[in-house]
Design a protein around this motif. Structure first.
Motif, PDB file in Angstrom:
ATOM      1  N   PHE A  69       6.162   2.135  -3.943  1.00 45.74           N
ATOM      2  CA  PHE A  69       5.296   1.902  -2.783  1.00 45.74           C
ATOM      3  C   PHE A  69       6.105   1.675  -1.513  1.00 45.74           C
ATOM      4  O   PHE A  69       5.795   2.238  -0.456  1.00 45.74           O
ATOM      5  N   SER A  73       5.697   4.174   1.631  1.00 43.56           N
ATOM      6  CA  SER A  73       5.007   3.611   2.801  1.00 43.56           C
ATOM      7  C   SER A  73       5.876   3.685   4.051  1.00 43.56           C
ATOM      8  O   SER A  73       5.360   3.827   5.170  1.00 43.56           O
ATOM      9  N   GLY A 123       2.019   4.616  -7.224  1.00 41.52           N
ATOM     10  CA  GLY A 123       2.797   3.918  -6.208  1.00 41.52           C
ATOM     11  C   GLY A 123       2.986   4.765  -4.959  1.00 41.52           C
ATOM     12  O   GLY A 123       2.914   4.259  -3.835  1.00 41.52           O
ATOM     13  N   THR A 124       3.183   6.078  -5.159  1.00 46.31           N
ATOM     14  CA  THR A 124       3.325   6.985  -4.023  1.00 46.31           C
ATOM     15  C   THR A 124       2.019   7.105  -3.250  1.00 46.31           C
ATOM     16  O   THR A 124       1.997   7.025  -2.018  1.00 46.31           O
ATOM     17  N   SER A 126      -0.417   4.959  -3.200  1.00 45.27           N
ATOM     18  CA  SER A 126      -0.670   3.661  -2.577  1.00 45.27           C
ATOM     19  C   SER A 126       0.161   3.498  -1.310  1.00 45.27           C
ATOM     20  O   SER A 126      -0.325   3.008  -0.284  1.00 45.27           O
ATOM     21  N   GLY A 127       1.434   3.918  -1.359  1.00 41.86           N
ATOM     22  CA  GLY A 127       2.304   3.814  -0.189  1.00 41.86           C
ATOM     23  C   GLY A 127       1.839   4.680   0.964  1.00 41.86           C
ATOM     24  O   GLY A 127       1.853   4.258   2.123  1.00 41.86           O
ATOM     25  N   GLN A 136      -3.961   0.365   0.890  1.00 47.61           N
ATOM     26  CA  GLN A 136      -3.169   0.747  -0.278  1.00 47.61           C
ATOM     27  C   GLN A 136      -3.774   0.308  -1.595  1.00 47.61           C
ATOM     28  O   GLN A 136      -3.241   0.569  -2.658  1.00 47.61           O
ATOM     29  N   ALA A 140      -3.362   1.287  -6.604  1.00 40.22           N
ATOM     30  CA  ALA A 140      -2.693   0.193  -7.308  1.00 40.22           C
ATOM     31  C   ALA A 140      -3.651  -0.561  -8.220  1.00 40.22           C
ATOM     32  O   ALA A 140      -3.305  -0.926  -9.354  1.00 40.22           O
ATOM     33  N   TYR A 161       1.630  -7.939  -5.097  1.00 38.73           N
ATOM     34  CA  TYR A 161       1.910  -6.560  -4.673  1.00 38.73           C
ATOM     35  C   TYR A 161       1.497  -6.351  -3.217  1.00 38.73           C
ATOM     36  O   TYR A 161       2.266  -5.834  -2.405  1.00 38.73           O
ATOM     37  N   GLY A 165       4.076  -5.890  -0.069  1.00 39.47           N
ATOM     38  CA  GLY A 165       3.899  -4.595   0.571  1.00 39.47           C
ATOM     39  C   GLY A 165       3.513  -4.711   2.033  1.00 39.47           C
ATOM     40  O   GLY A 165       4.071  -4.023   2.893  1.00 39.47           O
TER      41      GLY A 165
END
Length: 231
Positions: A69, A73, A123-124, A126-127, A136, A140, A161, A165
Motif C-alpha cells: 500500500f 499510494s 494492497g496495490t 488500496s494504495g 483505501q 483492504a 492499517y 497509511g
C-alpha cells in the motif's frame, strides 16, 4: 460530515473517505487539499480506536499488505500532484461507479485466500484508491474481514492499517504542497466531529457480533455504491 464519516468507520471499520469525499472536493480549494483533510481526520479517528484495541493487534496479518500500500499510494499521490482537478473528479466519478457495481454484484460473495498474491493485488488497489481519492478501505477490508477471527481483531488490524497509511500519505501530500493552512484550519473544526462520531459509533460496535458486523460491512458497501452512483 466528520460525525457521519467517523460513525460509519467506527461501526464498519472503513468508509470514512468514501463518505466524506462525496462532498469535500466541492468544499475545499483544490482536490489535493480535500484528500489531505480527509486523511488527517481519518487518521485521528483511527488513532482513537487503535489505542483502545491495541491488545488485539496481529501484525502478521498486516505488514505485507501495508508495505504494498505505501509504495503504490506514493505514486498515486504523485499523479494527483500532476493532474488537474477536473480530470481527477472525472476519474473519481468513474471509480465510484465501478466500486458501486462491485458492491452491488460481488460484495459478500467473494472469499479471498490469505496469500502474497492476494495481498499484493489488494494492497496495490488500496494504495491507488487511497492516494487518488482518500478511500483505501474497500480492498483492504475485503482481506481483513476474511483473515481475522474476532470483531476486535478485525477492527484493530484495519484501523492500524488506516492509521499508518494515512499518516504516510499526509507526508506524501505535504511534500507536494497539499498540506496548507486551509487544511489545518478546517482540521481543527473537523476533529470535533471525529470525536463525536467515534463515540457514537463505539456504542453501536459494542453490541454487535462478528457475523452481524460482516453483514453491516457488506451492506455499507452496497450503500456506498448507491451514494457513488448519485453523487
Amino acid at each position: 460530515m466528520c460525525i457521519g464519516a467517523s460513525f460509519v468507520q467506527r461501526v464498519s471499520g472503513f468508509g470514512f473517505g468514501i463518505f466524506i469525499m462525496t462532498v469535500l472536493p466541492y468544499l475545499m480549494p483544490s482536490y489535493g487539499e480535500a484528500t489531505t483533510l480527509s486523511g488527517l481526520c481519518a487518521s485521528s479517528m483511527s488513532l482513537f480506536i487503535v489505542i483502545r484495541l491495541w491488545k488485539h493487534m496481529k501484525w502478521n496479518k498486516l505488514w505485507f499488505l501495508l508495505i504494498v500500500f505505501l509504495v503504490s499510494s506514493f505514486f498515486a499521490v504523485h499523479f494527483v500532484s500532476q493532474a488537474g482537478d477536473g480530470l481527477l473528479k472525472i476519474i473519481l466519478g468513474i471509480t465510484l461507479i465501478i466500486a458501486s457495481l462491485w458492491f452491488f454484484l460481488l460484495a459478500g460473495k467473494v472469499h479471498l485466500k490469505p496469500n502474497r498474491l492476494t495481498q499484493t493485488i489488494l494492497g496495490t488497489l488500496s494504495g491507488i484508491m487511497g492516494g487518488l481519492f482518500g478511500m483505501q478501505g474497500p480492498p483492504a477490508v475485503l482481506y481483513f474481514v476474511e483473515t481475522t477471527e474476532t470483531k476486535e481483531e478485525y477492527m484493530a488490524v484495519a484501523q492500524t492499517y488506516f492509521l499508518i497509511g494515512n499518516i504516510m500519505m499526509t507526508f506524501y501530500r505535504a511534500y507536494y504542497g497539499f498540506l496548507t493552512t486551509t487544511v489545518l484550519t478546517d482540521y481543527c473544526y473537523g476533529i470535533f466531529g471525529v470525536i463525536v462520531g467515534t463515540i457514537l459509533g463505539s456504542y453501536a460496535f459494542k453490541r454487535m457480533s462478528l457475523p452481524i458486523l460482516k453483514k453491516i460491512i457488506y451492506a455499507y458497501m452496497a450503500l456506498s455504491g448507491l451514494i457513488c452512483l448519485i453523487s
